[in-house]
Design a protein around this motif. Sequence first.
Motif, PDB file in Angstrom:
ATOM      1  N   GLY A  14       0.806  -1.215   0.000  1.00 49.86           N
ATOM      2  CA  GLY A  14       0.000   0.000   0.000  1.00 49.86           C
ATOM      3  C   GLY A  14       0.837   1.262   0.000  1.00 49.86           C
ATOM      4  N   ILE A  15       1.876   1.285   0.812  1.00 48.93           N
ATOM      5  CA  ILE A  15       2.759   2.460   0.862  1.00 48.93           C
ATOM      6  C   ILE A  15       3.517   2.607  -0.446  1.00 48.93           C
ATOM      7  CG2 ILE A  15       4.849   3.392   1.946  1.00 48.93           C
ATOM      8  CD1 ILE A  15       3.749   2.294   4.618  1.00 48.93           C
ATOM      9  N   SER A  16       4.049   1.505  -0.960  1.00 42.73           N
ATOM     10  CA  SER A  16       4.825   1.560  -2.202  1.00 42.73           C
ATOM     11  C   SER A  16       3.978   1.947  -3.406  1.00 42.73           C
ATOM     12  CB  SER A  16       5.511   0.220  -2.454  1.00 42.73           C
ATOM     13  OG  SER A  16       6.484  -0.013  -1.476  1.00 42.73           O
ATOM     14  N   SER A  17       2.710   1.575  -3.388  1.00 44.02           N
ATOM     15  CA  SER A  17       1.832   1.914  -4.509  1.00 44.02           C
ATOM     16  C   SER A  17       1.210   3.305  -4.360  1.00 44.02           C
ATOM     17  CB  SER A  17       0.722   0.865  -4.650  1.00 44.02           C
ATOM     18  OG  SER A  17      -0.141   0.905  -3.529  1.00 44.02           O
ATOM     19  N   LEU A  19      -1.164   4.121  -2.240  1.00 40.35           N
ATOM     20  CA  LEU A  19      -2.550   4.073  -1.764  1.00 40.35           C
ATOM     21  C   LEU A  19      -2.652   4.312  -0.262  1.00 40.35           C
ATOM     22  CD1 LEU A  19      -3.888   1.111  -3.912  1.00 40.35           C
ATOM     23  CD2 LEU A  19      -4.308   3.559  -4.231  1.00 40.35           C
ATOM     24  N   ILE A  20      -1.582   4.068   0.454  1.00 37.12           N
ATOM     25  CA  ILE A  20      -1.507   4.401   1.879  1.00 37.12           C
ATOM     26  C   ILE A  20      -0.507   5.548   1.986  1.00 37.12           C
ATOM     27  CG2 ILE A  20      -0.872   3.628   4.181  1.00 37.12           C
ATOM     28  CD1 ILE A  20      -1.729   0.829   3.418  1.00 37.12           C
ATOM     29  N   PRO A  21      -1.003   6.751   2.183  1.00 36.65           N
ATOM     30  CA  PRO A  21      -0.090   7.902   2.186  1.00 36.65           C
ATOM     31  C   PRO A  21       0.795   7.934   3.432  1.00 36.65           C
ATOM     32  CG  PRO A  21      -2.349   8.598   2.627  1.00 36.65           C
ATOM     33  CD  PRO A  21      -2.390   7.125   2.366  1.00 36.65           C
ATOM     34  N   THR A  22       2.011   8.390   3.225  1.00 36.18           N
ATOM     35  CA  THR A  22       2.936   8.606   4.334  1.00 36.18           C
ATOM     36  C   THR A  22       3.878   9.744   3.949  1.00 36.18           C
ATOM     37  OG1 THR A  22       4.569   7.625   5.806  1.00 36.18           O
ATOM     38  CG2 THR A  22       4.594   6.862   3.539  1.00 36.18           C
ATOM     39  N   ASN A  30      11.472   1.390   4.359  1.00 34.77           N
ATOM     40  CA  ASN A  30      11.141   0.118   5.020  1.00 34.77           C
ATOM     41  C   ASN A  30      10.207  -0.724   4.158  1.00 34.77           C
ATOM     42  OD1 ASN A  30      12.718   0.827   7.197  1.00 34.77           O
ATOM     43  ND2 ASN A  30      11.003   1.477   8.471  1.00 34.77           N
ATOM     44  N   SER A  31       9.227  -0.096   3.528  1.00 35.34           N
ATOM     45  CA  SER A  31       8.296  -0.824   2.665  1.00 35.34           C
ATOM     46  C   SER A  31       9.024  -1.456   1.486  1.00 35.34           C
ATOM     47  CB  SER A  31       7.200   0.111   2.152  1.00 35.34           C
ATOM     48  OG  SER A  31       6.402   0.531   3.218  1.00 35.34           O
ATOM     49  N   PHE A  32       9.898  -0.689   0.873  1.00 34.40           N
ATOM     50  CA  PHE A  32      10.692  -1.225  -0.235  1.00 34.40           C
ATOM     51  C   PHE A  32      11.497  -2.439   0.222  1.00 34.40           C
ATOM     52  CE2 PHE A  32      14.738  -1.481  -2.488  1.00 34.40           C
ATOM     53  CZ  PHE A  32      14.299  -1.652  -3.789  1.00 34.40           C
ATOM     54  N   PRO A  86      -2.899  -3.750  -6.556  1.00 36.54           N
ATOM     55  CA  PRO A  86      -1.439  -3.729  -6.423  1.00 36.54           C
ATOM     56  C   PRO A  86      -0.877  -4.997  -5.767  1.00 36.54           C
ATOM     57  CG  PRO A  86      -2.440  -2.072  -4.983  1.00 36.54           C
ATOM     58  CD  PRO A  86      -3.519  -2.632  -5.842  1.00 36.54           C
ATOM     59  N   THR A  87      -1.644  -5.620  -4.886  1.00 42.67           N
ATOM     60  CA  THR A  87      -1.175  -6.855  -4.249  1.00 42.67           C
ATOM     61  C   THR A  87      -1.086  -7.978  -5.268  1.00 42.67           C
ATOM     62  OG1 THR A  87      -2.098  -6.207  -2.116  1.00 42.67           O
ATOM     63  CG2 THR A  87      -1.660  -8.546  -2.435  1.00 42.67           C
ATOM     64  N   LYS A  88      -2.102  -8.101  -6.095  1.00 43.62           N
ATOM     65  CA  LYS A  88      -2.091  -9.170  -7.093  1.00 43.62           C
ATOM     66  C   LYS A  88      -1.033  -8.918  -8.168  1.00 43.62           C
ATOM     67  CE  LYS A  88      -6.551 -11.015  -6.059  1.00 43.62           C
ATOM     68  NZ  LYS A  88      -7.540 -11.940  -6.536  1.00 43.62           N
ATOM     69  N   LEU A  89      -0.804  -7.670  -8.516  1.00 44.28           N
ATOM     70  CA  LEU A  89       0.265  -7.364  -9.472  1.00 44.28           C
ATOM     71  C   LEU A  89       1.632  -7.692  -8.877  1.00 44.28           C
ATOM     72  CD1 LEU A  89      -1.040  -4.041 -11.031  1.00 44.28           C
ATOM     73  CD2 LEU A  89      -0.932  -6.302 -12.110  1.00 44.28           C
ATOM     74  N   TYR A  90       1.813  -7.388  -7.608  1.00 42.87           N
ATOM     75  CA  TYR A  90       3.057  -7.741  -6.926  1.00 42.87           C
ATOM     76  C   TYR A  90       3.234  -9.259  -6.908  1.00 42.87           C
ATOM     77  CZ  TYR A  90       6.458  -8.370  -3.207  1.00 42.87           C
ATOM     78  OH  TYR A  90       7.552  -8.769  -2.473  1.00 42.87           O
TER      79      TYR A  90
END
Length: 127
Positions: A14-17, A19-22, A30-32, A86-90
């Motif tokens: 979510g962070i990398s795509s 969709l979860i803003p930070t 860390n997400s990467f 994004p999860t399924k694409l990953y």
Amino acid sequence: MDENQYRTLIRSIGISSGLIPTSIQQDRVNSFNVLEQFKHYNKVVPKKSQGQQPNDLVNAMRVAKSCLDLLSAGSHQLDNVNLTTPTKLYALSGIAEFVRTRYYVEYIQESDRTSLRASILAAARNI
């Protein structure tokens, strides 16, 4: 993969795509790292004819199975954010990496490869 690992992975996706803003750079780093570590295994595979069993075969199969599980799930949500696409694409990218390795050619029998292809196609249709 247990529930905590799943939530960490989904949050990282979510962070990398985006969709979860930070606004914290360390969250993105860390997400990467989580995403890279999840699908990490030695991609250099000895030929089966050399009589060696690769030590990383179990890790490669774990990644492939986890990716299939992510593909097969109906949806992926975290804190009311839909992260299914994004999860399924990953997960598809993880499967694609696995298929490009010699693990797929050297250590999986033809009937299992056929089943894997059918599972991937069935799961991908649900995206």
